[in-house]
Design an enzyme around this catalytic site. Structure first.
Site, PDB file in Angstrom:
ATOM      1  N   LYS A 170       0.867  -1.590  -0.141  1.00  0.00           N
ATOM      2  CA  LYS A 170      -0.094  -0.055  -0.186  1.00  0.00           C
ATOM      3  C   LYS A 170       0.640   0.879   0.002  1.00  0.00           C
ATOM      4  O   LYS A 170       1.499   1.393   0.971  1.00  0.00           O
ATOM      5  CB  LYS A 170      -1.025   0.361   1.685  1.00  0.00           C
ATOM      6  CG  LYS A 170      -1.860   1.260   1.224  1.00  0.00           C
ATOM      7  CD  LYS A 170      -2.368   1.928   2.389  1.00  0.00           C
ATOM      8  CE  LYS A 170      -1.789   2.728   3.253  1.00  0.00           C
ATOM      9  NZ  LYS A 170      -1.876   4.551   2.804  1.00  0.00           N
ATOM     10  N   GLY A 201      -5.228   3.284  -1.002  1.00  0.00           N
ATOM     11  CA  GLY A 201      -6.209   3.758  -0.751  1.00  0.00           C
ATOM     12  C   GLY A 201      -5.433   4.183   0.463  1.00  0.00           C
ATOM     13  O   GLY A 201      -4.383   4.624   0.642  1.00  0.00           O
ATOM     14  N   GLY A 203      -5.258   4.629   5.478  1.00  0.00           N
ATOM     15  CA  GLY A 203      -4.562   4.160   6.124  1.00  0.00           C
ATOM     16  C   GLY A 203      -5.909   3.148   7.175  1.00  0.00           C
ATOM     17  O   GLY A 203      -5.744   2.177   7.265  1.00  0.00           O
ATOM     18  N   PRO A 204      -7.026   4.011   7.439  1.00  0.00           N
ATOM     19  CA  PRO A 204      -8.076   2.955   7.808  1.00  0.00           C
ATOM     20  C   PRO A 204      -8.572   2.407   7.177  1.00  0.00           C
ATOM     21  O   PRO A 204      -9.042   1.175   7.799  1.00  0.00           O
ATOM     22  CB  PRO A 204      -9.048   4.724   8.119  1.00  0.00           C
ATOM     23  CG  PRO A 204      -8.344   5.292   8.589  1.00  0.00           C
ATOM     24  CD  PRO A 204      -6.984   5.630   7.547  1.00  0.00           C
ATOM     25  N   VAL A 206      -7.615   0.716   4.287  1.00  0.00           N
ATOM     26  CA  VAL A 206      -6.413  -0.056   3.743  1.00  0.00           C
ATOM     27  C   VAL A 206      -5.490  -0.771   4.369  1.00  0.00           C
ATOM     28  O   VAL A 206      -4.881  -2.063   5.035  1.00  0.00           O
ATOM     29  CB  VAL A 206      -5.588   0.477   2.502  1.00  0.00           C
ATOM     30  CG1 VAL A 206      -4.887  -0.856   1.072  1.00  0.00           C
ATOM     31  CG2 VAL A 206      -6.987   0.273   1.182  1.00  0.00           C
ATOM     32  N   GLY A 207      -4.271   0.281   4.989  1.00  0.00           N
ATOM     33  CA  GLY A 207      -3.615  -0.217   6.124  1.00  0.00           C
ATOM     34  C   GLY A 207      -4.223  -0.695   7.462  1.00  0.00           C
ATOM     35  O   GLY A 207      -2.823  -1.826   7.419  1.00  0.00           O
ATOM     36  N   GLU A 245       9.950   1.806  10.799  1.00  0.00           N
ATOM     37  CA  GLU A 245      10.503   3.086  10.286  1.00  0.00           C
ATOM     38  C   GLU A 245       9.527   4.054  10.297  1.00  0.00           C
ATOM     39  O   GLU A 245       8.960   4.579   9.391  1.00  0.00           O
ATOM     40  CB  GLU A 245      11.466   3.133   9.419  1.00  0.00           C
ATOM     41  CG  GLU A 245      12.843   3.958   8.962  1.00  0.00           C
ATOM     42  CD  GLU A 245      12.577   5.177   8.106  1.00  0.00           C
ATOM     43  OE1 GLU A 245      11.922   6.679   8.832  1.00  0.00           O
ATOM     44  OE2 GLU A 245      12.280   5.184   7.405  1.00  0.00           O
ATOM     45  N   CYS A 279      12.816  11.694   7.615  1.00  0.00           N
ATOM     46  CA  CYS A 279      12.473  11.211   9.065  1.00  0.00           C
ATOM     47  C   CYS A 279      14.070  11.350   9.304  1.00  0.00           C
ATOM     48  O   CYS A 279      13.973  11.594  10.781  1.00  0.00           O
ATOM     49  CB  CYS A 279      11.722   9.933   8.882  1.00  0.00           C
ATOM     50  SG  CYS A 279      12.360   9.224   7.749  1.00  0.00           S
ATOM     51  N   GLU A 379       8.591  16.542  15.593  1.00  0.00           N
ATOM     52  CA  GLU A 379       9.036  16.721  14.014  1.00  0.00           C
ATOM     53  C   GLU A 379       8.313  17.259  12.964  1.00  0.00           C
ATOM     54  O   GLU A 379       7.604  17.405  13.164  1.00  0.00           O
ATOM     55  CB  GLU A 379       8.967  15.501  13.808  1.00  0.00           C
ATOM     56  CG  GLU A 379       9.534  14.634  11.990  1.00  0.00           C
ATOM     57  CD  GLU A 379      10.002  12.763  11.715  1.00  0.00           C
ATOM     58  OE1 GLU A 379      10.325  13.434  11.532  1.00  0.00           O
ATOM     59  OE2 GLU A 379       7.976  12.814  12.265  1.00  0.00           O
TER      60      GLU A 379
END
Length: 475
Positions: A170, A201, A203-204, A206-207, A245, A279, A379
């Protein structure tokens, strides 16, 4: 792009079960330029089932077969190089030269390093009378971010294939085009049906179904620490392996014996590279208090020399940030820096002069930053640098390590032994001495809330393997 409204499952481009679409926005214009299909749990189920069917045969394929497959993927990747450059530039606003020489280059470099590592990788070794086997862990759910799309896709897909795993990918729904082209590359390269599958898709939608799926054996996730926590919780019920990560707030210690003209200028450029959307960016520059004023002068001069503008302009150094939400978050943090009393050295609120459209952020430098300030702790993920003065080397090390993150750290010194000694005290997964070249064979990953597991070359292959001891094997 013919396949934007389809998913790649079991070697075919299929219509999405959900029937839903999402517009992809060019961050340099704020205009949508294409629609993609977005999936749901039913699409995930189809992709995972395909990967599960493909796993028994692919997991016992020979190293030679997997090596030949990766080499063919690399060949086709190079044929599609220019298509990838155009896609990553449009979907995330990367200047064309940066898209070509860094973003797309990184995918090629990781394919090359994974191929090199696989050639000498040990999958079986003798320990006394026990044979230790390293075997593919199974079906892997790979969830990748928008900021370095090809870097993170290849960092996961290539070692998973090298290990003999099958995968469902994804990509970020914000920058999905590179993932679609990558799926086309794998199809043309002849990856067996079901070994690689792609579902776009959110996160909610598909992830989360991927990370909680009972037929998924491992999740490899790159993204924010907040999202990483959610992935780990979703995966916990089925006790699957989770490699992550996550975020970072990397310190860049300029020791007293550093070359300040070089160290400060390169530190600014490193922080602002990719519009600050990395990051592991060196976002906290720690300088001796006696050199603080000089560091601010050099940083201001460097920041003001950088050109922010259209990704399609050859003179552009920094493109836009990825989205309106990201732009607003960065503006809020710049405002916090001002309100909390940091010295605004360069940049500040709003867009750069002459840019009234696009998610462009002024390259911003703060001085006199204290460790407790918001801009020193959160961050930011934009072109914002915090410069913190320190009174002693011990204090610098303490400040550098005083963070929930531990992805990277940087040390600058004209004496390598001095830099090495300080590096040994950094609580970070990667420490970079005197701005070295990118090493795609080095382990990459974090301490603390920056994640777990390691990527790149052989380190990445290890993450996708289980260890089996066959006791009584004999000598």
């Amino acid at each position: 792009m013919n396949n934007a409204l389809k998913f790649y499952i079991e070697g075919q481009w299929l219509e999405a079960e959900s029937g839903e679409t999402l517009e992809v926005v060019d961050p340099s214009t704020e205009q949508a330029f294409i629609k993609i299909a977005v999936g749901n749990a039913e699409d995930v189920n189809k992709a995972v089932a395909a990967a599960r069917r493909a796993f028994p045969a692919f997991s016992v394929s020979s190293v030679g077969e997997r090596l030949a497959l990766l080499e063919e993927i690399l060949r086709v990747y190079n044929l599609r190089y220019d298509d990838l450059v155009q896609a990553v530039s449009q979907e995330m606003g990367a200047p064309l030269h940066f898209a070509r020489d860094a973003q797309v280059w990184s995918g090629r470099a990781h394919l090359e390093s994974t191929i090199s590592a696989l050639k000498s990788f040990t999958f079986s070794e003798q320990h006394g009378t026990t044979r230790v086997l390293r075997e593919a862990i199974g079906v892997c759910a790979l969830i990748t971010p928008w900021n370095w799309p090809l870097n993170q896709i290849v960092c996961k897909v290539a070692p998973a294939i090298a290990a003999g795993c099958t995968v469902v990918l994804k990509p970020s729904e914000i920058a999905p085009l590179t993932g679609i082209i990558f799926a086309e590359i794998l199809h043309e390269a002849g990856v067996p049906a079901g070994v690689f599958n792609l579902v776009n898709g959110t996160g909610p939608d598909v992830g989360q179904p991927m990370s909680s799926h009972p037929q998924v054996d491992m999740v490899s996730f790159t993204g924010s620490t907040r999202a990483g926590i959610m992935v780990a919780k979703s995966a916990a019920d089925t006790v699957k392996r989770v490699a992550q990560e996550l975020g970072g707030k990397s310190a860049n210690i300029l020791l007293e014996d550093a070359d300040f003209e070089v160290a400060v200028a390169k530190g600014v450029q490193g922080c602002f590279s990719n519009s600050g959307q990395s990051c592991d960016a060196p976002t906290r520059m720690l300088v001796p208090a006696a050199q603080h004023a000089r560091a601010l002068e050099i940083a201001k001069r460097t920041a003001q020399q950088l050109v922010t503008g259209s990704p399609r302009d050859a003179n552009t150094n920094l493109g836009p940030v990825i989205s309106a939400a990201q732009f607003d978050k960065i503006q809020g943090l710049i405002q916090a820096g001002i309100e909390e009393g940091a010295t605004l050295v360069a940049g500040g609120l709003g867009r750069p002069e002459g840019l009234d459209k696009g998610y462009y952020v002024r390259p911003t430098v703060f001085g006199n930053v204290q460790p407790s300030m918001t801009i020193a702790r959160e961050e930011i993920f934009g072109p914002v640098l915090s410069i913190l003065p320190y009174d002693s080397e011990e204090q610098a090390i303490e400040i550098a390590n005083d963070t929930v993150y531990g992805l990277a750290a940087y040390v600058q010194s004209t004496h390598l032994e001095h830099a090495r000694a300080v590096a040994g005290r950094m609580r970070a997964g990667s420490v970079y001495l005197n701005y070295p070249d990118w090493d795609t064979f080095a382990p990459f990953g974090g301490y603390k809330q920056s994640g777990n597991g390691r990527e790149y070359a052989g380190w990445g292959i290890h993450d996708f393997l289980e260890i089996k001891g066959v006791v009584g094997w004999g000598n």
